[in-house]
Motif scaffolding. Structure first.
Motif, PDB file in Angstrom:
ATOM      1  N   GLN A 121       0.841  -1.187   0.000  1.00  0.00           N
ATOM      2  CA  GLN A 121       0.000   0.000   0.000  1.00  0.00           C
ATOM      3  C   GLN A 121       0.883   1.246   0.000  1.00  0.00           C
ATOM      4  OE1 GLN A 121      -3.582   0.068   0.304  1.00  0.00           O
ATOM      5  NE2 GLN A 121      -3.508  -2.132  -0.076  1.00  0.00           N
ATOM      6  N   LEU A 122       0.744   2.068  -1.032  1.00  0.00           N
ATOM      7  CA  LEU A 122       1.388   3.374  -1.092  1.00  0.00           C
ATOM      8  C   LEU A 122       0.273   4.399  -0.937  1.00  0.00           C
ATOM      9  CD1 LEU A 122       3.611   2.580  -4.185  1.00  0.00           C
ATOM     10  CD2 LEU A 122       4.448   2.823  -1.855  1.00  0.00           C
ATOM     11  N   VAL A 123       0.227   5.089   0.198  1.00  0.00           N
ATOM     12  CA  VAL A 123      -0.889   5.962   0.529  1.00  0.00           C
ATOM     13  C   VAL A 123      -0.358   7.336   0.916  1.00  0.00           C
ATOM     14  CG1 VAL A 123      -2.920   6.286   1.976  1.00  0.00           C
ATOM     15  CG2 VAL A 123      -2.209   3.972   1.357  1.00  0.00           C
ATOM     16  N   ASP A 124      -0.853   8.376   0.251  1.00  0.00           N
ATOM     17  CA  ASP A 124      -0.412   9.746   0.521  1.00  0.00           C
ATOM     18  C   ASP A 124       1.107   9.841   0.430  1.00  0.00           C
ATOM     19  OD1 ASP A 124      -3.046  10.772   1.021  1.00  0.00           O
ATOM     20  OD2 ASP A 124      -2.991   9.818   2.988  1.00  0.00           O
ATOM     21  N   VAL A 125       1.616   9.387  -0.699  1.00  0.00           N
ATOM     22  CA  VAL A 125       3.058   9.333  -0.947  1.00  0.00           C
ATOM     23  C   VAL A 125       3.390  10.195  -2.164  1.00  0.00           C
ATOM     24  CG1 VAL A 125       4.907   7.812  -1.761  1.00  0.00           C
ATOM     25  CG2 VAL A 125       3.431   7.079   0.108  1.00  0.00           C
ATOM     26  N   GLU A 126       4.475  10.940  -2.078  1.00  0.00           N
ATOM     27  CA  GLU A 126       5.021  11.612  -3.253  1.00  0.00           C
ATOM     28  C   GLU A 126       6.265  10.868  -3.693  1.00  0.00           C
ATOM     29  OE1 GLU A 126       6.826  15.843  -4.943  1.00  0.00           O
ATOM     30  OE2 GLU A 126       5.975  15.772  -2.919  1.00  0.00           O
ATOM     31  N   ILE A 127       6.345  10.575  -4.993  1.00  0.00           N
ATOM     32  CA  ILE A 127       7.534   9.942  -5.567  1.00  0.00           C
ATOM     33  C   ILE A 127       8.145  10.936  -6.540  1.00  0.00           C
ATOM     34  CG2 ILE A 127       8.461   8.000  -6.863  1.00  0.00           C
ATOM     35  CD1 ILE A 127       6.094   6.349  -5.902  1.00  0.00           C
ATOM     36  N   ASP A 128       9.313  11.446  -6.180  1.00  0.00           N
ATOM     37  CA  ASP A 128      10.031  12.446  -6.957  1.00  0.00           C
ATOM     38  C   ASP A 128      11.281  11.797  -7.523  1.00  0.00           C
ATOM     39  OD1 ASP A 128      11.416  14.580  -7.996  1.00  0.00           O
ATOM     40  OD2 ASP A 128      11.741  15.589  -6.063  1.00  0.00           O
ATOM     41  N   GLY A 129      11.265  11.511  -8.830  1.00  0.00           N
ATOM     42  CA  GLY A 129      12.420  10.896  -9.470  1.00  0.00           C
ATOM     43  C   GLY A 129      13.565  11.838  -9.723  1.00  0.00           C
ATOM     44  N   GLN A 130      13.376  13.119  -9.415  1.00  0.00           N
ATOM     45  CA  GLN A 130      14.418  14.139  -9.530  1.00  0.00           C
ATOM     46  C   GLN A 130      15.019  14.234 -10.935  1.00  0.00           C
ATOM     47  OE1 GLN A 130      16.651  14.904  -5.667  1.00  0.00           O
ATOM     48  NE2 GLN A 130      16.496  12.674  -5.644  1.00  0.00           N
ATOM     49  N   GLY A 131      14.154  14.060 -11.929  1.00  0.00           N
ATOM     50  CA  GLY A 131      14.603  14.251 -13.303  1.00  0.00           C
ATOM     51  C   GLY A 131      15.520  13.182 -13.823  1.00  0.00           C
ATOM     52  N   ASN A 132      15.404  11.974 -13.305  1.00  0.00           N
ATOM     53  CA  ASN A 132      16.285  10.876 -13.705  1.00  0.00           C
ATOM     54  C   ASN A 132      15.952  10.407 -15.117  1.00  0.00           C
ATOM     55  OD1 ASN A 132      17.976   8.672 -13.855  1.00  0.00           O
ATOM     56  ND2 ASN A 132      16.785   7.414 -12.442  1.00  0.00           N
ATOM     57  N   GLY A 133      16.811  10.715 -16.074  1.00  0.00           N
ATOM     58  CA  GLY A 133      16.585  10.329 -17.454  1.00  0.00           C
ATOM     59  C   GLY A 133      17.183   8.994 -17.829  1.00  0.00           C
ATOM     60  N   SER A 134      17.846   8.317 -16.895  1.00  0.00           N
ATOM     61  CA  SER A 134      18.448   7.021 -17.193  1.00  0.00           C
ATOM     62  C   SER A 134      17.730   5.875 -16.502  1.00  0.00           C
ATOM     63  CB  SER A 134      19.924   7.014 -16.768  1.00  0.00           C
ATOM     64  OG  SER A 134      20.047   7.229 -15.369  1.00  0.00           O
ATOM     65  N   GLY A 135      16.663   6.187 -15.762  1.00  0.00           N
ATOM     66  CA  GLY A 135      15.902   5.147 -15.086  1.00  0.00           C
ATOM     67  C   GLY A 135      14.672   4.755 -15.865  1.00  0.00           C
ATOM     68  N   ASP A 136      13.661   4.273 -15.162  1.00  0.00           N
ATOM     69  CA  ASP A 136      12.453   3.814 -15.847  1.00  0.00           C
ATOM     70  C   ASP A 136      11.210   4.415 -15.210  1.00  0.00           C
ATOM     71  OD1 ASP A 136      11.334   1.816 -17.915  1.00  0.00           O
ATOM     72  OD2 ASP A 136      10.193   1.441 -16.099  1.00  0.00           O
ATOM     73  N   SER A 137      10.618   3.710 -14.253  1.00  0.00           N
ATOM     74  CA  SER A 137       9.333   4.154 -13.722  1.00  0.00           C
ATOM     75  C   SER A 137       9.396   4.387 -12.223  1.00  0.00           C
ATOM     76  CB  SER A 137       8.243   3.116 -14.028  1.00  0.00           C
ATOM     77  OG  SER A 137       8.577   1.867 -13.472  1.00  0.00           O
TER      78      SER A 137
END
Length: 360
Positions: free
Chosen positions: A181-197
């Protein structure tokens, strides 16, 4: 989607969903791309990568052949998050907000203000393991700077900022794990252009999540719910083909009441459904606000690489399509790849000259 590095994720996803890479390569539905695989019984990883790249090239060509009507405006460039760099010390904070405008003409649809870490939450540094193996683990009110891998059932992450840099997946729910369960979560990839999802795998729920700064938003397998969430400001590169949500195999999937705004020239879709790594069934896509992509929503009538046929049991109802990036929702249109057997109804324009009228 992303060729080169990101193609690897599709191979990983097949394994996570219990599929067989060898079986997938043994029965491709495209003879041209099949020629790159020297052995269909035990193909090498290099051959599988070539095969996937060939399939994506063919998809790109198919999309490019569809000439848009008129001259749709160029999409707005992504706006980087204003969130400061993570700190190792405990920090009382309100959730960071991006400068990208929220949805317009969309009623009660999710925005940065209604998703992510609730206002007033005090975040402290997460010091637990990056790979979670204890069932029932609860992470609450944390700033997480590691790439999280879940290998246990009934794990909960709530009221937290996942600001991990350089991750291929910021959160991975491994095959066999259920109840994440991911609830009230922010996921900030910080502009990662070499990752995926931001999130990948099966057996998870994301409720009121704010997702940005990654190539794709979600990779979705079986038993997944994405609801009341905000997917926006993804990262475009010279060879990325961004999707807000991507379904390549799985069953019992609900994508409900989300704002998925993909304002990139490199984007393929807000939601892409295509049975590349196994059958897709019991899929509900409803009450979402969608904008951007080549086509904003691909509904899954295309047969995948493994010859699994179109998706079945698909519902696409009461979604709103926005013209904020393109006059046709996506560069070529709002909705494609539907079948008469799909339940498609109540989809309307959220704004523009046809506001409130049916999307066909």
């Amino acid at each position: 989607m992303r060729r080169s590095l990101t193609i690897f994720v599709f191979l990983v996803l097949a394994a996570l969903l219990g599929g067989s890479l060898a079986a997938g390569a043994a029965t491709p539905n495209d003879t041209t791309c099949r020629k790159v695989v020297k052995s269909t019984k035990s193909p090498s990883q290099a051959d599988l990568l070539k095969y996937s790249a060939c399939r994506f090239d063919m998809l790109d060509a198919r999309v490019a052949a569809l000439a848009p009507v008129g001259n749709p405006p160029a999409p707005n460039p992504p706006v980087p998050s204003s969130e400061p760099k993570p700190s190792a010390t405990p920090t009382p904070t309100s959730p960071p907000s991006t400068t990208s405008p929220g949805p317009t003409g969309s009623g009660d649809m999710p925005t940065a203000g209604s998703t992510g870490v609730p206002s007033g939450t005090t975040l402290t540094a997460y010091s637990g393991p990056a790979t979670i193996t204890t069932p029932g683990t609860v992470i609450d009110g944390k700033r997480i700077t590691s790439c999280i891998v879940v290998k246990a059932d009934d794990v909960t992450i709530r009221n937290s900022l996942i600001q991990s840099k350089g991750c291929f997946f910021n959160v991975l729910s491994e095959n066999g794990s259920t109840g994440l369960q991911l609830v009230d979560v922010e996921i900030d990839g910080q502009g990662n252009g070499s990752g995926d999802s931001a999130v990948n795998g099966a057996g998870y729920t994301c409720l009121r999540c704010d997702v940005h700064g990654t190539i794709d938003g979600f990779k979705v397998g079986s038993n997944v719910v994405i609801q009341d969430s905000y997917i926006h400001d993804l990262v475009g590169t010279s060879d990325s083909h961004n999707d807000g949500i991507q379904v390549l195999a799985g069953k019992h999937i609900k994508i409900q009441h989300n704002s998925i705004l993909i304002g990139l020239k490199s984007a393929t879709s807000g939601i892409l459904v295509k049975a590349d790594f196994g059958a897709i069934s019991d899929l509900v896509i409803e009450r979402n606000l969608l904008a951007g992509g080549a086509w904003t929503l691909y509904a899954g009538s295309e047969e995948g690489n493994g010859g699994d046929g179109p998706a079945t049991g698909v519902t696409v109802k009461n979604n709103q399509f926005s013209t904020r990036y393109f006059s046709k929702g996506g560069a070529f249109g709002p909705l494609t790849d539907t079948l008469q057997s799909y339940a498609v109804a109540g989809n309307v324009w959220a704004d523009g000259p046809g506001k409130g009228t049916a999307v066909s």
